[in-house]
Design a protein around this motif. Structure first.
Motif, PDB file in Angstrom:
ATOM      1  N   ARG A  85      17.489  16.289   3.834  1.00  0.00           N
ATOM      2  CA  ARG A  85      16.979  16.705   5.128  1.00  0.00           C
ATOM      3  C   ARG A  85      15.543  16.253   5.338  1.00  0.00           C
ATOM      4  NH1 ARG A  85      20.481  21.141   3.691  1.00  0.00           N
ATOM      5  NH2 ARG A  85      18.851  22.159   2.463  1.00  0.00           N
ATOM      6  N   ALA A  86      15.102  16.247   6.562  1.00  0.00           N
ATOM      7  CA  ALA A  86      13.733  15.843   6.889  1.00  0.00           C
ATOM      8  C   ALA A  86      12.738  16.736   6.156  1.00  0.00           C
ATOM      9  CB  ALA A  86      13.503  15.918   8.396  1.00  0.00           C
ATOM     10  N   GLY A  87      11.686  16.131   5.587  1.00  0.00           N
ATOM     11  CA  GLY A  87      10.667  16.881   4.896  1.00  0.00           C
ATOM     12  C   GLY A  87      11.130  17.514   3.601  1.00  0.00           C
ATOM     13  N   GLU A  88      12.192  16.971   3.013  1.00  0.00           N
ATOM     14  CA  GLU A  88      12.781  17.542   1.802  1.00  0.00           C
ATOM     15  C   GLU A  88      12.754  16.508   0.684  1.00  0.00           C
ATOM     16  OE1 GLU A  88      16.827  20.068   0.876  1.00  0.00           O
ATOM     17  OE2 GLU A  88      17.088  18.154   1.890  1.00  0.00           O
ATOM     18  N   THR A 143       2.392  14.467  -0.606  1.00  0.00           N
ATOM     19  CA  THR A 143       1.678  13.929   0.554  1.00  0.00           C
ATOM     20  C   THR A 143       2.634  13.200   1.483  1.00  0.00           C
ATOM     21  OG1 THR A 143      -0.391  13.676  -0.680  1.00  0.00           O
ATOM     22  CG2 THR A 143      -0.124  12.316   1.283  1.00  0.00           C
ATOM     23  N   ALA A 144       3.544  12.414   0.893  1.00  0.00           N
ATOM     24  CA  ALA A 144       4.527  11.683   1.698  1.00  0.00           C
ATOM     25  C   ALA A 144       5.426  12.646   2.462  1.00  0.00           C
ATOM     26  CB  ALA A 144       5.358  10.767   0.810  1.00  0.00           C
ATOM     27  N   VAL A 145       5.899  13.691   1.785  1.00  0.00           N
ATOM     28  CA  VAL A 145       6.792  14.656   2.418  1.00  0.00           C
ATOM     29  C   VAL A 145       6.085  15.397   3.542  1.00  0.00           C
ATOM     30  CG1 VAL A 145       8.075  16.799   2.022  1.00  0.00           C
ATOM     31  CG2 VAL A 145       8.290  14.903   0.410  1.00  0.00           C
ATOM     32  N   GLY A 194       6.570  14.156   6.911  1.00  0.00           N
ATOM     33  CA  GLY A 194       7.912  14.238   7.475  1.00  0.00           C
ATOM     34  C   GLY A 194       8.921  13.318   6.842  1.00  0.00           C
ATOM     35  N   VAL A 195       8.488  12.514   5.870  1.00  0.00           N
ATOM     36  CA  VAL A 195       9.414  11.607   5.194  1.00  0.00           C
ATOM     37  C   VAL A 195      10.343  12.404   4.281  1.00  0.00           C
ATOM     38  CG1 VAL A 195       9.594   9.666   3.577  1.00  0.00           C
ATOM     39  CG2 VAL A 195       7.751   9.726   5.247  1.00  0.00           C
ATOM     40  N   ALA A 196      11.623  12.060   4.281  1.00  0.00           N
ATOM     41  CA  ALA A 196      12.565  12.627   3.327  1.00  0.00           C
ATOM     42  C   ALA A 196      12.533  11.768   2.067  1.00  0.00           C
ATOM     43  CB  ALA A 196      13.974  12.645   3.919  1.00  0.00           C
ATOM     44  N   VAL A 197      12.660  12.402   0.896  1.00  0.00           N
ATOM     45  CA  VAL A 197      12.581  11.693  -0.372  1.00  0.00           C
ATOM     46  C   VAL A 197      13.844  11.940  -1.185  1.00  0.00           C
ATOM     47  CG1 VAL A 197      11.353  11.472  -2.562  1.00  0.00           C
ATOM     48  CG2 VAL A 197      10.058  11.783  -0.442  1.00  0.00           C
ATOM     49  N   VAL A 239       3.212   1.088  -5.244  1.00  0.00           N
ATOM     50  CA  VAL A 239       4.547   0.749  -4.749  1.00  0.00           C
ATOM     51  C   VAL A 239       5.093   1.833  -3.825  1.00  0.00           C
ATOM     52  CG1 VAL A 239       5.145  -0.800  -6.638  1.00  0.00           C
ATOM     53  CG2 VAL A 239       5.705   1.623  -6.837  1.00  0.00           C
ATOM     54  N   VAL A 240       4.721   3.083  -4.087  1.00  0.00           N
ATOM     55  CA  VAL A 240       5.132   4.144  -3.166  1.00  0.00           C
ATOM     56  C   VAL A 240       4.446   3.972  -1.823  1.00  0.00           C
ATOM     57  CG1 VAL A 240       5.057   6.628  -2.710  1.00  0.00           C
ATOM     58  CG2 VAL A 240       5.735   5.795  -4.970  1.00  0.00           C
ATOM     59  N   ALA A 241       3.145   3.693  -1.850  1.00  0.00           N
ATOM     60  CA  ALA A 241       2.421   3.471  -0.594  1.00  0.00           C
ATOM     61  C   ALA A 241       2.978   2.272   0.151  1.00  0.00           C
ATOM     62  CB  ALA A 241       0.932   3.289  -0.883  1.00  0.00           C
ATOM     63  N   ARG A 242       3.321   1.211  -0.583  1.00  0.00           N
ATOM     64  CA  ARG A 242       3.920   0.038   0.069  1.00  0.00           C
ATOM     65  C   ARG A 242       5.240   0.408   0.726  1.00  0.00           C
ATOM     66  NH1 ARG A 242       4.857  -4.712  -3.935  1.00  0.00           N
ATOM     67  NH2 ARG A 242       6.715  -3.516  -4.404  1.00  0.00           N
ATOM     68  N   GLY A 243       6.031   1.264   0.060  1.00  0.00           N
ATOM     69  CA  GLY A 243       7.274   1.723   0.666  1.00  0.00           C
ATOM     70  C   GLY A 243       7.053   2.528   1.928  1.00  0.00           C
TER      71      GLY A 243
END
Length: 233
Positions: free
Chosen positions: A28-31, A181-183, A186-189, A146-150
């Motif tokens: 889900r979003a933000g998860e 920080t990514a989540v 609003g990014v889903a991981v 690499v995470v930031a590039r993604g």
């Protein structure tokens, strides 16, 4: 929260070898959702199948309600699925900033520069290292890169494979903060992780994958005994 990724009946093969068997999961979003399991369980194949790198596949993969299962990798990426494979994969001879700009394909120079600035705000270490060649960074700094590039392409889903591999404990703490920080944006991981303690701490939900089959789904937090027993099969 709405579903960003919904996978149903996913099967994948390498030639005659059936690696994934009727896998179903959602994010889900933000998860943060983690997939754990023994070596050879199919975890890396799962991410490679979602991103279109494994062609012998069947089943449904939906990203924000749109079917992407039959698309080529570049179209899946454009749809919003960013795959960070195991092994970091920085381009050693390029600088931090040049590596970041590789994740901005399809954007104007102005848009790319603005997104790079956002990555430096989110990950100040990268800002301080912007002119350094990626091959000279520590393992943790390369993983951050690499995470930031993604994230440069503002994906809907970040699928990341074994991010803690080879990292010192202090860098694992940085990794946790980086993914949080990514989540927060609003990014889903979707996280494949061999370190079950890290997976339990970071994830909202955990799937256990054994021999290509989802054996269990649990909430995040401390992994229960029955899940660990299944994991060690």
């Amino acid at each position: 929260m709405s579903d960003v990724l919904v996978v149903k009946g996913l099967n994948a093969r390498y030639g005659q070898v059936h690696v994934l068997d009727d896998v179903a999961l959602s994010v889900r979003a933000g998860e943060v959702v983690a997939v754990v399991g023994p070596n050879g369980a199919g975890k890396t194949t799962l991410l490679r199948t979602l991103s279109g790198l494994v062609r012998e596949r069947s089943g449904s993969v939906q990203l924000n309600g749109a079917e992407i299962g039959s698309l080529r990798p570049h179209r899946i990426a454009r749809a919003g699925l960013a795959h960070v494979p195991e092994g970091r994969g920085t381009l050693a001879s390029l600088t931090v900033e040049e590596n970041l700009l590789l994740g901005a394909q399809g954007r104007s120079p102005k848009q790319a520069a603005a997104r790079v600035a956002e990555m430096y705000d989110a990950f100040p270490v990268l800002g301080r290292l912007r002119g350094n060649r990626a091959g000279l960074l520590s393992g943790g700094e390369q993983q951050m890169l690499v995470v930031a590039r993604g994230l440069m392409g503002e994906p809907k889903l970040l699928a990341i494979d074994e991010p803690s591999m080879g990292l010192a404990p202090i860098m694992i703490r940085d990794l946790i903060e980086m993914l949080r920080t990514a989540v927060a944006t609003g990014v889903a991981v979707l996280l494949v992780e061999q370190n079950t303690a890290l997976a339990a701490e970071l994830a909202d939900r955990v799937y256990v994958l054994v021999r290509g089959t989802v054996r269990a789904e649990r909430a995040g937090g401390e992994l229960p005994t029955d899940l660990l027993a299944d994991y060690l099969v």
